[in-house]
Design a protein around this motif. Sequence first.
Motif, PDB file in Angstrom:
ATOM      1  N   CYS A   1      -4.589  10.246  23.644  1.00 11.95           N
ATOM      2  CA  CYS A   1      -4.155  11.497  23.029  1.00 11.95           C
ATOM      3  C   CYS A   1      -3.382  12.347  24.030  1.00 11.95           C
ATOM      4  CB  CYS A   1      -5.286  12.339  22.459  1.00 11.95           C
ATOM      5  SG  CYS A   1      -5.787  11.850  20.807  1.00 11.95           S
TER       6      CYS A   1
ATOM      7  N   ASN B   1      -7.389  16.769  22.661  1.00  9.91           N
ATOM      8  CA  ASN B   1      -7.598  15.489  23.328  1.00  9.91           C
ATOM      9  C   ASN B   1      -9.067  15.439  23.710  1.00  9.91           C
ATOM     10  OD1 ASN B   1      -6.744  14.256  26.656  1.00  9.91           O
ATOM     11  ND2 ASN B   1      -7.562  13.161  24.930  1.00  9.91           N
ATOM     12  N   GLY B   2      -9.774  14.457  23.193  1.00 11.85           N
ATOM     13  CA  GLY B   2     -11.185  14.337  23.544  1.00 11.85           C
ATOM     14  C   GLY B   2     -12.000  13.892  22.358  1.00 11.85           C
ATOM     15  N   GLU B   3     -13.271  14.050  22.520  1.00 14.29           N
ATOM     16  CA  GLU B   3     -14.173  13.647  21.456  1.00 14.29           C
ATOM     17  C   GLU B   3     -15.376  14.573  21.468  1.00 14.29           C
ATOM     18  OE1 GLU B   3     -15.544   9.695  21.810  1.00 14.29           O
ATOM     19  OE2 GLU B   3     -16.407   9.696  19.802  1.00 14.29           O
TER      20      GLU B   3
ATOM     21  N   THR C   1     -11.718  17.149  15.242  1.00 11.70           N
ATOM     22  CA  THR C   1     -10.924  18.337  15.577  1.00 11.70           C
ATOM     23  C   THR C   1     -10.905  19.377  14.454  1.00 11.70           C
ATOM     24  OG1 THR C   1      -9.536  16.788  16.782  1.00 11.70           O
ATOM     25  CG2 THR C   1      -8.645  19.006  16.454  1.00 11.70           C
TER      26      THR C   1
HETATM   27  N1  LIG Z   1      -8.159  10.333  21.875  1.00 18.72           N
HETATM   28  C1  LIG Z   1      -8.376  11.576  21.507  1.00 18.72           C
HETATM   29  O1  LIG Z   1      -8.309  12.496  22.314  1.00 18.72           O
HETATM   30  C2  LIG Z   1      -8.762  11.774  20.053  1.00 18.72           C
HETATM   31  C3  LIG Z   1      -8.885  13.213  19.582  1.00 18.72           C
HETATM   32  C4  LIG Z   1      -9.722  13.326  18.310  1.00 18.72           C
HETATM   33  N2  LIG Z   1     -11.080  13.026  18.572  1.00 18.72           N
HETATM   34  C5  LIG Z   1      -9.183  12.387  17.246  1.00 18.72           C
HETATM   35  O2  LIG Z   1      -9.848  11.489  16.830  1.00 18.72           O
HETATM   36  O3  LIG Z   1      -8.096  12.541  16.788  1.00 18.72           O
END
Ligand SMILES: NC(=O)CC[C@H](N)C(=O)O
Length: 424
Positions: free
Chosen positions: A14, A213-215, A239
């Motif tokens: 991301c 960006n993240g989870e 998100t």
């Molecule tokens: N790779 C990520 O940062 C994914 C961001 C978010 N969790 C999504 O699924 O879109």
Amino acid sequence: MLRKEGEIRIPSGCAIAGIIDKTGRRSINGRTIIDAIAVMHDRANGLGGGFAGYGIYPEYANAYAFHVFYDDLQARQETERYFDRYFDVANMSRIPVKKHPRIGDAPLIWRYFVNPLFNRIQEERGEIDEEKFIADTVFYINTAIEGAYIFSSGKNMGIFKAVGFPEDVGEFYRLEEYDGYCWTAHGRYPTNTPGWWGGCHPFALLDHSVVHNGEISSYDTNRRTIEMFGYTCSLLTDTEAITYIIDYLKRKAGFDYEDIARIIAAPFWEEIERMPEEAARRAKLLCNTYASLLITGPFSIICGFNKGLMALNDRLKLRSMVAGEKDDVVYIASEESAIRAVCPDIEGIWAPPGRRAHHRPRERGGLTWESIIYIRNLKSTGMSTAAFSAGSVSANARRKCTPWIRKRGSCAPTRASSWIVSAA
Ligand SMILES: NC(=O)CC[C@H](N)C(=O)O
């Protein structure tokens, strides 16, 4: 050898980017943000790209701009009946797109500039709060009308998103035809959720938009909490919950962005213990009252809103995010290269260290906004890759979205570091 799901890791998947002209001049063309996000192509996997543009609709600045995905004509007709009942529709059209070899399976994509019919809404719905009615409209359409999704609902701003790489998505939507004072962008590598049109970033409600960006490992807690306050998560991406939390804390609870940052990326308890008494008392109050809105797990987000941007990192800075400034323009991105691509002579790129809030004061007379950069490091509760399990999505959301969901592999547990910027 073919590597299977789970054997492939994209370490920082991301990409996010944001650019804001602090004077409010519509000096930033859509092509600029495409060029910035395009540099970070490899952080995405083609399962989502998107943009938010602010100041792009000056001719309808006082109307709400609804951008809507439809599965079919029936969904469109049903939605338009609802719009005709409660809104004066000043203009409606398909959103201009161009054929693109790498963007396919497009839904019908429409745009409406609407003004709420205050008297009718008051008489029939008993509602006098205009913004609440707009938010209610979004949730009603997105949950009750099969195959219809309002994915943008602010004034003088708009979201453009699709399944694809972000630079292709930007070209598909002809973003070079729009000028704004602020843009954000996202290249998606989905974590545990499907890559489908509605699930791409940015997520938006009214003028707030979020790229991430993240989870979120606290996703279920956050989602359940925010749904108790009248929000419905129907877009199948973690998100979405961040967007509603920010809307709730700002619009309903009345917090400023600094406090919102303190709630969703709260300071560590050790940090609070070292604060002066009054600050510690306040920090504790926020942590305790809004514990279930604390977002855990690694993240960098950029939240756009009318007249500003907020950029925020998790407390451990587990996702990358840097910022730079040149003249009146602030740039934020997952990677420095994205900033340099559009501003080669940028002065001072910084990646602020964790656990410190950086304030950029108003710079000179005439400026209406203040640019503030916050860093918040989030104590990660572990890098759970199963934070967002299929079972955590409501049956209704699943049923509505199924036709659009791409079945391709879509999970990317990621590691990196990052942060947030806001101008208020
Ligand atoms: N790779 C990520 O940062 C994914 C961001 C978010 N969790 C999504 O699924 O879109």
